[in-house]
Every structure is written in C-alpha cells, then in structure tokens.
Design a protein around this motif. Sequence first.
Motif, PDB file in Angstrom:
ATOM      1  N   LEU A  63       6.533 113.690  57.297  1.00  0.00           N
ATOM      2  CA  LEU A  63       5.230 113.232  57.751  1.00  0.00           C
ATOM      3  C   LEU A  63       4.390 112.964  56.515  1.00  0.00           C
ATOM      4  O   LEU A  63       4.563 113.616  55.490  1.00  0.00           O
ATOM      5  N   ILE A  64       3.467 112.066  56.638  1.00  0.00           N
ATOM      6  CA  ILE A  64       2.519 111.859  55.548  1.00  0.00           C
ATOM      7  C   ILE A  64       1.388 112.850  55.744  1.00  0.00           C
ATOM      8  O   ILE A  64       0.716 112.837  56.774  1.00  0.00           O
ATOM      9  N   ASN A  65       1.215 113.732  54.778  1.00  0.00           N
ATOM     10  CA  ASN A  65       0.116 114.696  54.801  1.00  0.00           C
ATOM     11  C   ASN A  65      -0.774 114.445  53.605  1.00  0.00           C
ATOM     12  O   ASN A  65      -0.302 114.173  52.505  1.00  0.00           O
ATOM     13  N   ARG A  66      -2.058 114.563  53.819  1.00  0.00           N
ATOM     14  CA  ARG A  66      -3.029 114.496  52.730  1.00  0.00           C
ATOM     15  C   ARG A  66      -3.914 115.729  52.824  1.00  0.00           C
ATOM     16  O   ARG A  66      -4.487 116.014  53.879  1.00  0.00           O
ATOM     17  N   TRP A  85      -6.605 106.666  54.491  1.00  0.00           N
ATOM     18  CA  TRP A  85      -6.219 105.818  55.621  1.00  0.00           C
ATOM     19  C   TRP A  85      -7.421 104.986  56.072  1.00  0.00           C
ATOM     20  O   TRP A  85      -7.853 105.084  57.236  1.00  0.00           O
ATOM     21  N   LYS A 126      -7.179 102.897  59.455  1.00  0.00           N
ATOM     22  CA  LYS A 126      -6.577 103.520  60.636  1.00  0.00           C
ATOM     23  C   LYS A 126      -7.647 103.986  61.616  1.00  0.00           C
ATOM     24  O   LYS A 126      -8.687 104.488  61.239  1.00  0.00           O
ATOM     25  N   LEU A 157      -3.501 111.748  64.298  1.00  0.00           N
ATOM     26  CA  LEU A 157      -3.753 112.569  63.120  1.00  0.00           C
ATOM     27  C   LEU A 157      -3.801 114.020  63.569  1.00  0.00           C
ATOM     28  O   LEU A 157      -4.632 114.393  64.396  1.00  0.00           O
ATOM     29  N   GLU A 188       3.399 106.690  65.288  1.00  0.00           N
ATOM     30  CA  GLU A 188       2.852 106.982  63.963  1.00  0.00           C
ATOM     31  C   GLU A 188       2.035 108.262  64.006  1.00  0.00           C
ATOM     32  O   GLU A 188       1.056 108.363  64.742  1.00  0.00           O
ATOM     33  N   CYS A 247       0.268 111.152  61.357  1.00  0.00           N
ATOM     34  CA  CYS A 247      -0.126 111.594  60.022  1.00  0.00           C
ATOM     35  C   CYS A 247      -0.749 112.970  60.166  1.00  0.00           C
ATOM     36  O   CYS A 247      -1.142 113.366  61.257  1.00  0.00           O
ATOM     37  N   THR A 248      -0.829 113.690  59.058  1.00  0.00           N
ATOM     38  CA  THR A 248      -1.431 115.022  59.098  1.00  0.00           C
ATOM     39  C   THR A 248      -2.407 115.190  57.954  1.00  0.00           C
ATOM     40  O   THR A 248      -2.263 114.554  56.903  1.00  0.00           O
ATOM     41  N   THR A 249      -3.381 116.062  58.171  1.00  0.00           N
ATOM     42  CA  THR A 249      -4.329 116.389  57.112  1.00  0.00           C
ATOM     43  C   THR A 249      -4.630 117.878  57.156  1.00  0.00           C
ATOM     44  O   THR A 249      -4.698 118.483  58.233  1.00  0.00           O
TER      45      THR A 249
END
Length: 181
Positions: free
Chosen positions: A18-21, A61, A64, A147, A173, A175-177
């Motif tokens: 996963l894309i994490n920021r 993002w 998004k 998200l 899709e 994403c995580t934060t």
Amino acid sequence: MDRQSEICLDCEQASHRLINRSVVEYSAFAKQLIWLYKFRGDQSLAEPIGRMMAENVQINWQKKSFIITYVPLTSERLLERGFNQAQLLAEVIGSQLRMPVIPLLKREHFIGAQSQKGRVERIQSLTNAFSVLEEVSLMLWVDRPVLIVDDIYTTGTTLRECAKPLQIAGVEEICTTTFAR
C-alpha cells in the motif's frame, strides 16, 4: 533514489503493498505526543495532529478525492480508551480537505494491545482481524480511492489487513496515512 520512492523493509516483505505517507518519523517527540493523545486521552491533540496529516495528504495526493475511513477499535478497546484516536484524526482530515469520512470497517475480534507485541506476533494476531461493515454499500464507493487513517505505522500489518476486505469488496485504489512512521 529519493526518500519518497524508497521501499521500506516491511513493504518489501509484504505480499502486497500500500502507499502510506506519514508526517513524521517515530522519534522520541512523536512517541510522547502519541502517548499523550492515545493513552492519556488528550483528545485536543487530534486537531493539530490531524491538520498536519491533512496537509501531508494534500501534498502527496493533490488531485485525489478520497473516501476517508479509519482503523476501527473493538467495543472493548473503545470502552477502555473512551475514543477512537484514528477516527478523530480522520474527522479532522476530512474536515480540512472537505472529503467524506465514512466508517467502512469493523474489527472482528479483540487482540490486545499491539504496542506490547513483537513484529511476528503483530502480524499473526492481525490476520483476518477486519471486515467490511454489513450496512456499508461499497458498490457506491468502488470507483473512488479510499484513504485509511491510523496514528502510527509500525509494521504496516494493521493497514494492510484493513485494506484486504476493501479490496475483496472491489475497492481498486487504497492509500494510507499515519502521523508517525
């Protein structure tokens, strides 16, 4: 390779990524801040932490339009803590970015405090720990990115396990934060 595109060891070992920021590294200062917020119940910290997270989401993002959700707690943990720290952060992020915050997930079973477990035990205890809420009609959301919000990224297992039932339900899709990593 720049820092933004590096893949961490946890992600390299994961079966899917996963894309994490995250906003900050999990330093002594971040640890103290999270401790005050999460374990001492200083809910006023949700606002500044959530604002920093919202800014980070916007930077990473920009274009998004997310459906924002959060890591759920069991009813036992919610009763013990009195609030869901990830939910409060998600609400601040949603308010700042004018994006809907919708509870999409439930925790299937009580697994105890993750902070007291090692890496392998965390991974094992979280397997199949989450599911999609029955009352959520994901068919309305599958074409929008989701998200997932949490406070700390340790091994990434919690966020990956939260993503699994959403992926099975058709969300393409995710994403995580997190505040700290």
